[in-house]
Structure formats: C-alpha cells, structure tokens
Design a protein around this motif. Structure first.
Motif, PDB file in Angstrom:
ATOM      1  N   LEU A 113       0.835  -1.202   0.000  1.00 45.27           N
ATOM      2  CA  LEU A 113       0.000   0.000   0.000  1.00 45.27           C
ATOM      3  C   LEU A 113       0.875   1.259   0.000  1.00 45.27           C
ATOM      4  O   LEU A 113       0.618   2.204  -0.764  1.00 45.27           O
ATOM      5  N   VAL A 114       1.909   1.246   0.834  1.00 43.20           N
ATOM      6  CA  VAL A 114       2.823   2.392   0.900  1.00 43.20           C
ATOM      7  C   VAL A 114       3.561   2.571  -0.429  1.00 43.20           C
ATOM      8  O   VAL A 114       3.790   3.697  -0.883  1.00 43.20           O
ATOM      9  N   ALA A 115       3.903   1.447  -1.058  1.00 39.13           N
ATOM     10  CA  ALA A 115       4.636   1.498  -2.324  1.00 39.13           C
ATOM     11  C   ALA A 115       3.737   1.826  -3.510  1.00 39.13           C
ATOM     12  O   ALA A 115       4.227   2.021  -4.619  1.00 39.13           O
ATOM     13  N   GLY A 116       2.415   1.845  -3.276  1.00 46.73           N
ATOM     14  CA  GLY A 116       1.488   2.144  -4.356  1.00 46.73           C
ATOM     15  C   GLY A 116       1.260   0.985  -5.311  1.00 46.73           C
ATOM     16  O   GLY A 116       0.802   1.185  -6.438  1.00 46.73           O
ATOM     17  N   ASP A 117       1.572  -0.234  -4.861  1.00 40.70           N
ATOM     18  CA  ASP A 117       1.380  -1.426  -5.698  1.00 40.70           C
ATOM     19  C   ASP A 117       0.019  -2.039  -5.368  1.00 40.70           C
ATOM     20  O   ASP A 117      -0.101  -2.865  -4.458  1.00 40.70           O
ATOM     21  N   ASP A 118      -1.009  -1.631  -6.103  1.00 38.52           N
ATOM     22  CA  ASP A 118      -2.369  -2.083  -5.814  1.00 38.52           C
ATOM     23  C   ASP A 118      -2.525  -3.585  -5.987  1.00 38.52           C
ATOM     24  O   ASP A 118      -3.244  -4.233  -5.219  1.00 38.52           O
ATOM     25  N   HIS A 119      -1.857  -4.145  -6.979  1.00 36.06           N
ATOM     26  CA  HIS A 119      -1.984  -5.586  -7.233  1.00 36.06           C
ATOM     27  C   HIS A 119      -1.491  -6.398  -6.037  1.00 36.06           C
ATOM     28  O   HIS A 119      -2.182  -7.308  -5.555  1.00 36.06           O
ATOM     29  N   LEU A 120      -0.301  -6.070  -5.562  1.00 36.03           N
ATOM     30  CA  LEU A 120       0.240  -6.802  -4.417  1.00 36.03           C
ATOM     31  C   LEU A 120      -0.564  -6.525  -3.157  1.00 36.03           C
ATOM     32  O   LEU A 120      -0.742  -7.417  -2.317  1.00 36.03           O
ATOM     33  N   CYS A 160     -10.168  -5.147   5.259  1.00 33.51           N
ATOM     34  CA  CYS A 160     -11.390  -5.190   4.442  1.00 33.51           C
ATOM     35  C   CYS A 160     -11.666  -3.826   3.806  1.00 33.51           C
ATOM     36  O   CYS A 160     -12.065  -3.751   2.636  1.00 33.51           O
ATOM     37  N   ASP A 161     -11.445  -2.766   4.564  1.00 35.33           N
ATOM     38  CA  ASP A 161     -11.641  -1.420   4.010  1.00 35.33           C
ATOM     39  C   ASP A 161     -10.706  -1.173   2.826  1.00 35.33           C
ATOM     40  O   ASP A 161     -11.102  -0.603   1.809  1.00 35.33           O
ATOM     41  N   HIS A 162      -9.451  -1.610   2.962  1.00 39.82           N
ATOM     42  CA  HIS A 162      -8.500  -1.450   1.856  1.00 39.82           C
ATOM     43  C   HIS A 162      -8.921  -2.301   0.655  1.00 39.82           C
ATOM     44  O   HIS A 162      -8.783  -1.863  -0.504  1.00 39.82           O
ATOM     45  N   LEU A 163      -9.414  -3.493   0.917  1.00 34.03           N
ATOM     46  CA  LEU A 163      -9.845  -4.363  -0.170  1.00 34.03           C
ATOM     47  C   LEU A 163     -11.074  -3.798  -0.879  1.00 34.03           C
ATOM     48  O   LEU A 163     -11.163  -3.841  -2.111  1.00 34.03           O
ATOM     49  N   VAL A 164     -12.007  -3.263  -0.112  1.00 31.08           N
ATOM     50  CA  VAL A 164     -13.192  -2.643  -0.718  1.00 31.08           C
ATOM     51  C   VAL A 164     -12.772  -1.479  -1.608  1.00 31.08           C
ATOM     52  O   VAL A 164     -13.196  -1.378  -2.765  1.00 31.08           O
ATOM     53  N   ALA A 165     -11.922  -0.611  -1.069  1.00 28.87           N
ATOM     54  CA  ALA A 165     -11.482   0.549  -1.841  1.00 28.87           C
ATOM     55  C   ALA A 165     -10.659   0.123  -3.052  1.00 28.87           C
ATOM     56  O   ALA A 165     -10.803   0.691  -4.154  1.00 28.87           O
ATOM     57  N   GLY A 166      -9.806  -0.886  -2.868  1.00 26.64           N
ATOM     58  CA  GLY A 166      -8.956  -1.330  -3.965  1.00 26.64           C
ATOM     59  C   GLY A 166      -9.739  -1.951  -5.106  1.00 26.64           C
ATOM     60  O   GLY A 166      -9.527  -1.611  -6.271  1.00 26.64           O
ATOM     61  N   TRP A 167     -10.655  -2.852  -4.761  1.00 27.85           N
ATOM     62  CA  TRP A 167     -11.449  -3.497  -5.810  1.00 27.85           C
ATOM     63  C   TRP A 167     -12.406  -2.507  -6.464  1.00 27.85           C
ATOM     64  O   TRP A 167     -12.653  -2.556  -7.665  1.00 27.85           O
ATOM     65  N   ARG A 168     -12.925  -1.598  -5.673  1.00 25.64           N
ATOM     66  CA  ARG A 168     -13.796  -0.564  -6.238  1.00 25.64           C
ATOM     67  C   ARG A 168     -12.999   0.321  -7.203  1.00 25.64           C
ATOM     68  O   ARG A 168     -13.496   0.734  -8.260  1.00 25.64           O
ATOM     69  N   GLY A 169     -11.753   0.594  -6.830  1.00 29.32           N
ATOM     70  CA  GLY A 169     -10.921   1.445  -7.667  1.00 29.32           C
ATOM     71  C   GLY A 169     -10.596   0.844  -9.020  1.00 29.32           C
ATOM     72  O   GLY A 169     -10.415   1.575 -10.000  1.00 29.32           O
ATOM     73  N   VAL A 170     -10.511  -0.493  -9.083  1.00 31.46           N
ATOM     74  CA  VAL A 170     -10.208  -1.138 -10.368  1.00 31.46           C
ATOM     75  C   VAL A 170     -11.483  -1.573 -11.093  1.00 31.46           C
ATOM     76  O   VAL A 170     -11.424  -2.241 -12.122  1.00 31.46           O
ATOM     77  N   GLY A 171     -12.634  -1.193 -10.521  1.00 29.38           N
ATOM     78  CA  GLY A 171     -13.894  -1.436 -11.206  1.00 29.38           C
ATOM     79  C   GLY A 171     -14.532  -2.796 -10.966  1.00 29.38           C
ATOM     80  O   GLY A 171     -15.491  -3.155 -11.651  1.00 29.38           O
ATOM     81  N   ASP A 172     -14.012  -3.558  -9.994  1.00 30.21           N
ATOM     82  CA  ASP A 172     -14.607  -4.871  -9.698  1.00 30.21           C
ATOM     83  C   ASP A 172     -15.517  -4.733  -8.477  1.00 30.21           C
ATOM     84  O   ASP A 172     -15.123  -5.008  -7.342  1.00 30.21           O
ATOM     85  N   THR A 173     -16.742  -4.305  -8.735  1.00 30.95           N
ATOM     86  CA  THR A 173     -17.679  -4.065  -7.638  1.00 30.95           C
ATOM     87  C   THR A 173     -18.072  -5.355  -6.943  1.00 30.95           C
ATOM     88  O   THR A 173     -18.337  -5.369  -5.735  1.00 30.95           O
TER      89      THR A 173
END
Length: 215
Positions: A113-120, A160-173
């Motif tokens: 998260l700090v490195a900005g690597d959303d996939h990892l 879970c909050d990070h996962l919700v935001a992350g998946w929402r950000g890549v369009g996988d609702t």
C-alpha cells in the motif's frame, strides 16, 4: 508439518499427542508466544500474565506444567525455543500458525500500500483476511486475550476497508461487495459498514439485493 489454529478455533493438527490437543491453556501459551514471535518472553512475565491471581511460586509451577504439555504437543518441532529464563516462538517451516500467517500477509499488504502497488496490496490483504476465521482463542476471556482479540479484529476490518477501496478502484464491484460483507460480519454494530455496502450494491445495480440488518 504441524498446523495451529488460533483464529475462530483452537487446535493443533499433526500432533501425535491427541490427549493434549484440547488443553486450552497450553494452546493459549502457544498463542501468546506466536503473537510475539521472535521476541523472547520472560517466564516471570508469562506466569504473571496467565495466573495473575496466584502466588509467584504457584504461577511459575503452573507455567512449567503447561510448558511441559506444550512440548509434548509439539514434539521435536524447533519453533518453540526454551531457555532457562525465557520462552520464544519463531516461525519455522515445520509449523504453520494462522495468526503468524495473518500478521505476515498484513505486513506485506501494508508495504504494498505504501509502495502504491495495488496488485500486491490486494493479493496480500486477501490472503490475510482468508486466515481470519474468527476471534482469537474463542472461549477464553483473559485480559490479554481480549486485548489481542480486539486488535486483530480491528486489523482485519482495516484490511477489508482497503480491499473494498482497492477493488472498487479497479472497477470490480463484485469483489468489493464480497469484502464489504465480510466487514459487516466483523463489525455488525458499525453503521459505516452498512452504508458502504449499500453504496456498493447500488453501484452494481443491486439496490434490491439483500443487505444484512444491523443488530
């Protein structure tokens, strides 16, 4: 290989000491050490933590008894490091402890998260949440257990909050909704989780989908 469950369950799989598998105090001792992995724990501290109402001599006697049970339970596994004045748990390939895996995957998710690597971040956060099968050491209510239990639950909610935001950000609702539901189960009294889940389902066109009711 031994497998130790401390989250949602209490057991050690792979041990030949079947008569000790339900020794809650021994498993709790393992849990305390695993939560502080790689940090030597003074025996005096352990005795006072586990038996605060006993005399120092009795508490130390109790600790020796539970340590004996734990050593029998673990066999020759090198994860438990026993020294004259301290005990320590170190992660070893011969023993898998769910709470150690949770901590390791959570740390990797935070680094990503700090490195900005959303996939990892998504990968490691999901792996950590998958390890969280429920409260730490269910059925135990010692002060240290309650404190660690709350900390772990809060950490899982944050993931879970990070996962919700992350998946929402890549369009996988759909995936965002999945982790939104897990968050609601973890904190059923928090309104923010329900609001977020309803927003996600509205985004997905699921206004008529079932949303759990607050307790």
């Amino acid at each position: 290989m031994l497998e130790v469950a401390l989250l949602g369950e209490q057991y050690v799989a792979g041990s030949t000491a079947t008569n000790l598998l339900r020794s809650s105090r021994s498993i709790a001792l393992l849990g305390f050490l695993a939560l502080h992995a790689d940090a030597p724990q003074p025996r005096q501290l352990l005795a006072a933590t586990f038996w605060p109402d006993s005399t120092e001599q009795q508490a130390r006697t109790n600790l020796r008894r539970e340590l004996h049970h734990l050593r029998v339970l673990l066999g020759d596994d090198p994860s438990l490091v026993v020294e004259p004045a301290t005990l320590m748990w170190r992660e070893w390939p011969t023993c898998r402890v769910d709470v150690c895996v949770f901590h390791r995957e959570r740390q990797l998710a935070r680094q990503a998260l700090v490195a900005g690597d959303d996939h990892l971040m998504l990968k490691h956060a999901a792996a950590a949440v998958a390890e969280y099968h429920g409260d730490l050491l269910p059925g135990m209510f010692d002060d240290w257990v309650l404190n660690e239990r709350e900390t772990l639950r809060n950490e899982c909610v944050a993931l879970c909050d990070h996962l919700v935001a992350g998946w929402r950000g890549v369009g996988d609702t759909r995936k965002a909704v999945e982790y939104g539901r897990i968050r609601v189960r973890l904190e059923p009294l928090e309104e923010v989780g329900y609001r977020s889940l309803m927003e996600l389902q509205a985004d997905a066109g699921g206004r008529h989908q079932h949303v759990p009711q607050m307790r």
